[in-house]
Design an enzyme around this catalytic site. Structure first.
Site, PDB file in Angstrom:
ATOM      1  N   HIS A  51       0.821  -1.202   0.000  1.00  0.00           N
ATOM      2  CA  HIS A  51       0.000   0.000   0.000  1.00  0.00           C
ATOM      3  C   HIS A  51       0.860   1.259   0.000  1.00  0.00           C
ATOM      4  CE1 HIS A  51      -3.816  -2.180   1.707  1.00  0.00           C
ATOM      5  NE2 HIS A  51      -3.389  -2.677   0.566  1.00  0.00           N
ATOM      6  N   GLU A  53       1.293   3.691   2.151  1.00  0.00           N
ATOM      7  CA  GLU A  53       2.059   3.984   3.354  1.00  0.00           C
ATOM      8  C   GLU A  53       3.347   3.161   3.408  1.00  0.00           C
ATOM      9  OE1 GLU A  53      -2.347   3.870   4.667  1.00  0.00           O
ATOM     10  OE2 GLU A  53      -1.105   3.105   3.041  1.00  0.00           O
ATOM     11  N   CYS A  87      -1.574  -1.258   7.529  1.00  0.00           N
ATOM     12  CA  CYS A  87      -0.698  -0.090   7.418  1.00  0.00           C
ATOM     13  C   CYS A  87      -0.697   0.744   8.695  1.00  0.00           C
ATOM     14  CB  CYS A  87      -1.116   0.771   6.232  1.00  0.00           C
ATOM     15  SG  CYS A  87      -0.835  -0.033   4.645  1.00  0.00           S
ATOM     16  N   SER A 299     -32.720   2.721 -20.950  1.00  0.00           N
ATOM     17  CA  SER A 299     -33.262   1.980 -19.802  1.00  0.00           C
ATOM     18  C   SER A 299     -32.544   2.369 -18.515  1.00  0.00           C
ATOM     19  CB  SER A 299     -33.131   0.475 -20.038  1.00  0.00           C
ATOM     20  OG  SER A 299     -33.925   0.055 -21.126  1.00  0.00           O
TER      21      SER A 299
END
Length: 354
Positions: A51, A53, A87, A299
């Protein structure tokens, strides 16, 4: 712009580098600041990989500075073990004393827990810096978490006199009707590379025999979603070539489902779209680009099941043919290039996400 906003703006810049690669995870950016200087930065590059971090902390050369630094993150740090460790715990273990966060993560396994974990460990937490911008960046992820459906983009090209297709002869060779110019096709394929899936109806598949792939832009191909209630689409068509995962919603029973061509028997009643989008959400598809014909597009518009629409108007005229859908929304942007003009609309009923 405040100091915190300055660094959070950088987080949002970094986060966008992961567009098209992080889903079903959100795009997240992070910077680490020591004495008014950025000493580390990172972003979530790809689903299943470290991630933002983690990448930001790993980029800091002198780790001893972390104990006197502030970490900025565009989304609440995770607090659970998924494909990667939490994290929030990494921030704590690194000794970072202060965290500035743009917004909470709506994912139930995280929401509020990452903040609490940091605060319980003595980390000073500031929330809500550029919160609106951070939510907008991850509108697809947030919609999937809060509304249990993908974020819906509509896209079509129409002529100057309001047609999206010419009149077709019954024995005519199946191929798309040229309306867009070369540059607008590039933009469409760029969008395809950024979404989780692309969706069309039976008539578009039969008349155009499209590939629905990303050929004019670098990036992944979206999952192909096709509605084929009665099994009218020939199996020799491009969408069944096995190159890209294709999901066909139908009322027929098929036994030749493969890894890349999946048939899902579906009731085509009034809850058709709710059922389809719920199924796609369960498959972690958080965004869908609808490039179908007028019937499918109208639609969804009539049911208010859309979030954004990209409408290209070309300078050419047909005089007769298939009329373009009717839509009303908030204008986000208008721009022109060559022989075409694009109108970008948002659904006013979903303005909180935008």
């Amino acid at each position: 712009m405040t100091i915190d906003e300055k660094y959070m703006h950088r987080c949002l810049q970094l986060a966008q580098n992961g567009r098209g690669y992080t889903s079903p995870n959100p795009m997240v950016g992070s910077v680490i600041v020591h004495n008014g200087k950025i000493i580390g930065e990172g972003y979530h590059r790809q689903y299943g990989k470290p991630h933002a971090e983690v990448n930001a902390i790993d980029s800091v050369k002198d780790k001893s500075l972390l104990k006197k630094s502030t970490i900025y993150v565009s989304l609440e740090p995770c607090s659970h073990y998924g494909k990667t460790p939490p994290c929030a715990q990494l921030i704590i273990d690194s000794g970072i004393p202060e965290a500035v966060i743009a917004c909470l993560d709506p994912y139930p396994a995280v929401s509020g827990r990452g903040i609490k974990m940091l605060q319980d460990a003595g980390v000073k937490v500031t929330m809500g810096v550029l919160e609106k911008e951070a939510w907008h960046l991850n509108k697809e992820f947030i919609t999937a978490q809060t509304q249990n459906r993908p974020y819906i983009y509509l896209k079509w090209a129409q002529t100057q006199d309001g047609f999206i297709d010419k009149e077709r002869n019954e024995n005519e060779q199946p191929q798309p009707t040229p309306i867009s110019n070369d540059f607008s096709r590039i933009l469409v394929h760029k969008k395809r590379a950024e979404v989780g899936a692309i969706k069309i109806g039976t008539n578009t598949a039969v008349k155009d025999n499209p590939s629905l792939t990303t050929r004019f832009w670098y990036g992944k191909n979206p999952v192909r979603i096709v509605l084929d209630r009665q099994g009218r689409i020939p199996t020799s068509y491009n969408i069944f070539d096995g190159r890209v995962q294709t999901i066909v919603f139908t009322e027929k029973i098929y036994e030749n489902t493969s890894d890349n061509v999946i048939y899902i028997r579906t009731d085509f009643g009034k809850n058709l779209f709710d059922n389809i989008f719920c199924d796609l959400r369960s498959r972690k598809i958080h965004s869908v680009l609808v490039e179908g014909g007028c019937e499918l597009l109208q639609s969804l518009i009539d049911r208010k099941m859309w979030d954004e629409a990209y409408i290209e108007t070309s300078s050419i005229c047909f005089g007769k043919g298939v009329k373009a859908p009717r839509i009303e929304g908030n204008t986000v942007e208008e721009r022109s290039w060559g022989s075409s003009r694009q109108l970008h609309l948002s659904n006013p009923d979903n303005y909180k996400i935008l």
